[in-house]
Design an enzyme around this catalytic site. Structure first.
Site: not given
Length: 336
Positions: A75, A102, A173, A175, A275, A298
């Protein structure tokens, strides 16, 4: 080379090999790259659950975050500046020249990790970050273990030690999209996915996605996801507060389902926040994915933690061991 030994699949810009290890068991199939400790493929019962690219070099040339371990600090850090024990440090401002994101332009997701152990159901990767790398103090020894631990369950264990007081906030991270076609591409939008996050509070942000310092209750706002809610068209890129302490073992931090899919994803973690990002900026990654075609959950420390005295500390000191555990649990409708 044994059947479980990582195999070369590409080359880094410096000529070092990119290796890939594959894990299978309990309904999961997983491919992990040494580059960024990336989850390149994650299948449940033969169906893709995450965005990924067939060509490992796409992770070199384009997005550094897709499926990767990000750090030293996941972040954002406002202005790329923080202070530890009275000493100020300046980091790479890799987000529009404004903030640190990041871990910087050459953060952990851009580094070629080393496979320390590899088996049929688990692998461990290591990375040693040098003192001063991306502006962070202290040499940091980081490890990442991916392990299939039960039916549909992938457990990620992240640890780190340091030679000087420093910041550490590692996460994965990946998706997710529960409606991906068998080939994984093109990915449909995730607007109809249903999400649940058991958080009583969230962190409001300014126009640079930096927390204001307020820890706000979710009640009466669109951030109240304590009951399953359709994601819809409103943007999400916010930290949800799960507590103020890291827990010894993972607890539920999010659950995702989708009409038309018989698969549910439950995310568990030890971190104090998670997150939720809806993939709005996916086109900028250059991988050919449209906006909002996948989501991220996250688990992490509070964003910009070192610049908010009221946030839990993200400082790691010599003699201490940072530990973060994340679990992704997939289950079919009949198994729920």
């Amino acid at each position: 080379m044994s059947d479980t030994a990582p195999r070369p699949v590409g080359t880094m810009p410096d000529g070092s090999p990119i290796l890939e290890a594959r894990l299978d068991g309990d309904g999961l199939g997983l491919a992990v790259l040494s580059l960024g400790a990336v989850i390149r493929r994650l299948d449940f019962r033969g169906r893709p659950m995450v965005l990924g690219r067939d060509d490992p070099h796409d992770y070199v040339r384009r997005t550094p975050q897709c499926g990767a371990i990000v750090g030293r600090f996941a972040n954002r850090i406002a202005g790329g500046r923080f202070t530890v024990d009275g000493t100020a440090y300046v980091l790479d401002r890799n987000e529009a020249g404004r903030n640190h994101l990041h871990g910087g332009a050459d953060g952990f997701s851009r580094r070629n990790w080393t496979f320390a152990e590899a088996g049929a159901r688990d692998v461990t990767l290591t990375y040693r970050s040098q003192d001063g790398e991306e502006g962070y103090p202290g040499a940091l020894a980081a490890t990442c273990t991916y392990a299939i631990t039960g039916p549909g369950t992938l457990r990620i264990t992240l640890t780190a030690t340091t030679t000087k007081p420093t910041l550490v906030n590692l996460t994965n991270h990946t998706y997710f999209n529960l409606l991906l076609p068998p080939e994984g591409f093109p990915a449909p939008r995730i607007d109809d996915h249903v999400i649940e996050i058991p958080a009583e509070a969230y962190l409001p942000v300014d126009d640079g996605q930096i927390p204001t310092g307020e820890i706000a209750p979710v009640a009466g706002t669109r951030f109240d996801l304590r009951r399953p809610a359709r994601i819809g068209g409103e943007a999400f890129d916010h930290a949800f507060v799960l507590g103020r302490e890291t827990t010894p073992e993972p607890r539920p931090v999010g659950r995702v389902t989708a009409p038309g899919s018989d698969v549910a994803l439950t995310v568990l973690a030890t971190a104090p926040a998670v997150q939720f990002y809806d993939g709005t900026n996916l086109p900028k990654a250059g991988l050919g994915y449209a906006a909002r075609t996948a989501l991220c959950l996250e688990p992490e420390a509070f964003p910009d933690a070192p610049n908010h005295p009221g946030f839990p500390s993200a400082v790691l000191r010599p003699g201490e061991t940072y530990r973060q555990v994340i679990e992704y649990r997939f289950a079919t409708e009949e198994a729920r």
